[in-house]
Design an enzyme around this catalytic site. Sequence first.
Site, mmCIF file in Angstrom:
data_model
loop_
_atom_site.group_PDB
_atom_site.id
_atom_site.type_symbol
_atom_site.label_atom_id
_atom_site.label_comp_id
_atom_site.label_asym_id
_atom_site.label_seq_id
_atom_site.Cartn_x
_atom_site.Cartn_y
_atom_site.Cartn_z
ATOM 1 N N LEU A 192 0.825 -1.209 0.000
ATOM 2 C CA LEU A 192 0.000 0.000 0.000
ATOM 3 C C LEU A 192 0.858 1.257 0.000
ATOM 4 O O LEU A 192 0.638 2.174 0.777
ATOM 5 C CB LEU A 192 -0.931 0.023 1.214
ATOM 6 C CG LEU A 192 -2.095 -0.974 1.180
ATOM 7 C CD1 LEU A 192 -2.945 -0.807 2.412
ATOM 8 C CD2 LEU A 192 -2.951 -0.771 -0.059
ATOM 9 N N CYS A 193 1.878 1.257 -0.836
ATOM 10 C CA CYS A 193 2.663 2.486 -0.926
ATOM 11 C C CYS A 193 2.974 2.780 -2.392
ATOM 12 O O CYS A 193 4.080 3.140 -2.742
ATOM 13 C CB CYS A 193 3.925 2.377 -0.085
ATOM 14 S SG CYS A 193 4.781 0.830 -0.283
ATOM 15 N N GLY A 194 1.964 2.588 -3.228
ATOM 16 C CA GLY A 194 2.123 2.941 -4.636
ATOM 17 C C GLY A 194 3.179 2.087 -5.300
ATOM 18 O O GLY A 194 3.287 0.894 -5.039
#
Lengths: 292, 138
Positions: free
Chosen positions: A89-91
């Site tokens: 969940l950090c691109g």
Amino acid sequence: MAGKGREIKRRIKSVNSTKQITKAMELVSSAKLRRARERLNKTKPYFDTVKKTINEILADSENIKSIYFEGEKEIKRSCFIVITADRGLCGGYNTNAIKASLLSMRDKEDISVIAIGQKGRDYFKRRGYNLDGEYTNILETISFKDAKEIGALVMQLYKQEMIDEVYLVYTSFLSTISHKAECIRLLPLTEIEETGQEKQEKGDAVFEYISYEPSPSALFDYLVPQYVESLIFGGLVESAASEQGARRIAMENATDNAIEMIDKLTLNYNRARQAAITQEIAEIVGGAEALK
Amino acid sequence: MAQTFHLEIVTPERSFYNGEAEMVVVRTVQGDVAFMADHMWTVTPLATGLLKIKDKKGIKKATCSGGFIHVKEGKAIIVTNSAEWPEEIDLDRAIEAKERAEKNLKSSDSNINVERAKVAMFRALNRIRVKEELMNNK
């Protein structure tokens, strides 16, 4: 209509709760980002000084032979230290780091990987790379000790000639919103390109005699591990800051998208409601007409 | 006044010292060495020991452990693993570390790295010494 309206309402509710989660995660990572940046600002002078000093020493000591210098031996096996996040969940943060390392990798057989962070470890493990070391859950509380441990492992492998070159893949922190995955070579040492001005300065001083105590080769045996450790440490700190930055942006985008989606769904819901009312009126009017 | 040079001390945690100094004494692997302005270019590793900085205001003492010093024209850079002013030293922690190291050295457990325990011992003793020295001066 009742069915459709309820369905839309349910979706709004679910999107809204997702939004709350992403919003919370955004706030958490902003707080963590702030902490990571403070750290980065504190360690930056060290990182820069070590890099600069070692390069200066190297530039002035061209005739010293050491196993750490380029051209002393053939390169058969490369080691990659890949720093990724423990969580997703950090691109594109993790994929970018992994891609950057894949770019420099040649043959899978001749590669050994030291994975820092769960995501990178999972990736390389699943694809059957040789993992010489794995470190997870160290990025939130980085200490110099961790870097030392990793550095010691690398130096040991290098000295035993299990590996002939070492790369470090990390994500450099350019600003809060921009990060770049980079791959630098730690060993063997090569001179880093100098800018024109530096070269000139060097030109004046190159004949200066330098005393290496106790002896040049002993000094390098001491300095090189130090250099490797501090570069790993710098890489860890920068990557940790970049990770938080990347996550914050990813979560901010997710929150924005959720808001947009809720707006759209609310519009649809109101439209459906209006249509239902209109239809009901039409039915009543129709019924009244029929009674006449 | 003696001639000064620019002294920079960096640790992984922070930039420890950055300013003009008249003289700096460090414990190198070969013993204490003092550097003053116009010293010849030198690169040498450091051991664990006392660090003394003499500037316009007087002499400052600190602990310093590992790393190296790079001296060149009008400038000296010390890169070290840790450096602390006496008032920052946690005496209790240092004593605890010393006891732990002593215990490790005495035990016959083969898992314990003797070199490491020795180094830890040196570091703890050094901290205790610097701290006590400062307290006696008061």
